[in-house]
Design a protein around this motif. Structure first.
Motif, mmCIF file in Angstrom:
data_model
loop_
_atom_site.group_PDB
_atom_site.id
_atom_site.type_symbol
_atom_site.label_atom_id
_atom_site.label_comp_id
_atom_site.label_asym_id
_atom_site.label_seq_id
_atom_site.Cartn_x
_atom_site.Cartn_y
_atom_site.Cartn_z
ATOM 1 N N ILE A 1 0.825 -1.223 0.000
ATOM 2 C CA ILE A 1 0.000 0.000 0.000
ATOM 3 C C ILE A 1 0.852 1.263 0.000
ATOM 4 C CG2 ILE A 1 -2.076 -1.052 0.970
ATOM 5 C CD1 ILE A 1 -1.307 -0.013 3.738
ATOM 6 N N TRP A 2 2.073 1.181 0.529
ATOM 7 C CA TRP A 2 2.918 2.380 0.525
ATOM 8 C C TRP A 2 3.497 2.656 -0.858
ATOM 9 C CZ3 TRP A 2 3.499 6.595 3.378
ATOM 10 C CH2 TRP A 2 2.837 6.613 4.619
ATOM 11 N N LEU B 1 1.304 -3.357 4.010
ATOM 12 C CA LEU B 1 0.297 -4.356 3.618
ATOM 13 C C LEU B 1 0.378 -4.626 2.113
ATOM 14 C CD1 LEU B 1 -2.241 -5.903 4.810
ATOM 15 C CD2 LEU B 1 -3.605 -4.101 3.740
ATOM 16 N N PRO B 2 0.446 -5.913 1.706
ATOM 17 C CA PRO B 2 0.414 -6.197 0.267
ATOM 18 C C PRO B 2 -0.820 -5.552 -0.390
ATOM 19 C CG PRO B 2 1.055 -8.163 1.471
ATOM 20 C CD PRO B 2 0.666 -7.137 2.502
ATOM 21 N N GLY C 1 -10.190 -4.840 0.465
ATOM 22 C CA GLY C 1 -10.712 -4.095 1.625
ATOM 23 C C GLY C 1 -9.678 -3.833 2.696
ATOM 24 N N GLY C 2 -8.522 -4.477 2.596
ATOM 25 C CA GLY C 2 -7.446 -4.229 3.564
ATOM 26 C C GLY C 2 -7.908 -4.461 4.994
ATOM 27 N N HIS D 1 -1.632 8.665 5.900
ATOM 28 C CA HIS D 1 -0.781 7.507 5.616
ATOM 29 C C HIS D 1 -1.551 6.574 4.675
ATOM 30 C CE1 HIS D 1 2.274 7.494 9.224
ATOM 31 N NE2 HIS D 1 2.376 8.562 8.463
ATOM 32 N N ALA D 2 -0.830 5.616 4.081
ATOM 33 C CA ALA D 2 -1.480 4.636 3.202
ATOM 34 C C ALA D 2 -2.488 3.820 4.015
ATOM 35 C CB ALA D 2 -0.427 3.702 2.607
#
Ligand code: PNW
Length: 451
Positions: A38-39, A127-128, A135-136, A183-184
């Motif tokens: 996610i970053w 997080l991938p 939906g993380g 943040h991401a």
């Protein structure tokens, strides 16, 4: 210049663990040999990162790790805290990526060879992306996918890890990532912040069960950050505002772990903002942990606000670091004593503490005396808390070296080692030398006492 501590401080004995800390996305680079996270996506989104940079190369630690561990060893520290990039050790299908696992096993074996304790964080925010696409942390399934990741990795690492932390700072992942959007993944909704927080805590609890089974000899726990909340005035309304802010930003993440309950503020949330919590979740979240990691940088001051309940006040004229955070070591002591009173805590490790400063490399030297002084005062603050009876067993400087400082990109430097990003050279700053001298003089003391 030196860091000097009170004479008979336990910090001067070898019973206390001193370390340095980093995180995968902030130092590794090597974006091509892992899943997109996610970053990566956040960095590719315009206007999210102050210098429009990313983690593609960072400190190139992926290639320079052997030199970096030699550097860590040269400081004389007892421990190194680092994090695992989830998307480097697992493929998108959830199976092991052996090349990625071998990278970390190389680090773990090298640390062992040099007698440096490995403090491994499983999740420091990377997080991938494919999980975010489902939906993380808003998706309850992510907690179970994290448990599976913890299971596979703790088996792959065997007995090489001295300590596991499940998560680093779930406040940042949930509030900054899903509620404030700085943040991401950059989402902005109160309900998202609260729901992601709950799923992160659930992920912690599920992973704890796995770690205690797979790695019973490691010290397993979680790392939380605290920004103690102070009232602007002693008016009842401001005191109440500070209490609410504390519940919302700090207690929200620790109370479920030790009391199996959220702060009362939960009931005051609008129904649409309340997280979905299943029966039994708080039992999973609140199982015993072997240690609590505490990250501290600064405090915050609040006043009452008619609309939002509480609002942060920026105090003019107080000392601040280069990132604008107030320097207030007394708040560190007070926080540790307060937490110790509120909860039945396991041993505490200070897993991060440090300062961003506007460093200049002049003639190959970085005379960061303001950072050195920050360490002096904050280590003294830790010592004061220990004297007041708080069980604190270790301290990690954030950070080993300058690195990708999230939304600030490479503009803010937290290292005790300077990184020239053009040449990737590392130079120990005055604060790093002082930190190292402190640790070595301690060893010296112990040796003398043994004679
Ligand atoms: C921590 N806040 O982040 C992280 O664990 C590190 O990765 C980071 O580099 C370090 O502190 C310095 O920022 C935080 O806004 C970021 O409250 C933001 C906050 C707290 C911690």
């Amino acid at each position: 210049m030196k860091i000097s501590l009170p004479k008979n401080s336990i910090l001067q004995s070898e019973a206390f663990t001193f370390g340095v800390a980093t995180a995968s996305f902030q130092i590794e680079g090597g974006v091509d040999s892992r899943q997109t996270c996610i970053w990566d996506t956040f960095c590719a989104t315009p206007d999210k990162i102050r210098d429009a940079s990313n983690g593609d190369v960072a400190c190139n630690h992926l290639n320079l790790w052997q030199e970096d561990i030699a550097l860590i060893a040269s400081l004389g520290v007892d421990a190194y805290r680092f994090s695992i990039a989830w998307g480097r050790v697992l493929n998108q299908d959830g199976n092991i990526n052996q090349q990625g696992v071998d990278f970390y096993i190389g680090i773990l074996d090298e640390l062992k060879r040099r007698n440096i304790k490995a403090f491994v964080t499983l999740y420091h925010w990377d997080l991938p992306q494919h999980i975010e696409d489902q939906g993380g942390w808003l998706n309850r399934d992510t907690a179970y996918i994290f448990k599976d990741y913890a299971d596979k990795i703790s088996q792959a690492f065997g007995d090489r890890v001295y300590s596991y932390a499940t998560l680093n700072e779930p406040f940042c992942s949930s509030y900054l990532g899903y509620e404030a959007g700085i943040h991401a993944p950059g989402l902005m909704k109160k309900a998202y912040g609260r729901q992601s927080a709950h799923h992160l805590l659930l992920a912690h609890g599920l992973a704890m069960q796995v770690l205690q089974r797979n790695s019973p000899n490691s010290m397993n726990g979680i790392v939380l950050n605290f920004t103690p909340c102070y009232a602007l005035t002693q008016n009842a309304a401001d005191i109440q505002a500070a209490k609410q802010a504390d519940d919302y930003f700090n207690q929200w993440y620790i109370k479920p772990i030790f009391d199996a309950a959220y702060p009362e503020l939960l009931a005051a949330l609008a129904p649409e903002d309340r997280p979905e919590i299943h029966d039994g979740d708080l039992e999973i979240i609140s199982q015993p942990i072997d240690f609590l990691g505490v990250n501290f940088y600064t405090r915050a001051v609040y006043q009452a606000d008619a609309e939002q309940g509480f609002v942060q006040v920026d105090l003019p004229g107080v000392p601040k670091t280069d990132i604008g955070w107030e320097i207030h070591p007394q708040a560190f002591t007070d926080l540790l004593v307060y937490l110790d009173q509120l909860y039945d805590l396991p041993p505490i490790f200070i897993t991060e503490n440090g300062a961003a400063m506007d460093d200049k490399c002049i003639d190959g030297r970085i005379d960061d005396f303001d950072r050195l002084s920050y360490y002096q005062h904050h280590l003294t603050a830790v010592d004061n808390a220990i004297v007041q009876g708080v069980n604190i067993q270790g301290y990690f400087a954030w950070s080993l070296m300058d690195n990708f400082e999230w939304a600030e990109g490479y503009l803010k430097r937290f290292g005790i080692v300077y990184v020239d990003y053009a040449s990737q050279t590392r130079t120990i700053k005055a604060s790093g030398h002082a930190y190292s001298d402190l640790i070595r003089s301690r060893a010296h003391l112990t040796n003398n006492n043994n004679k």
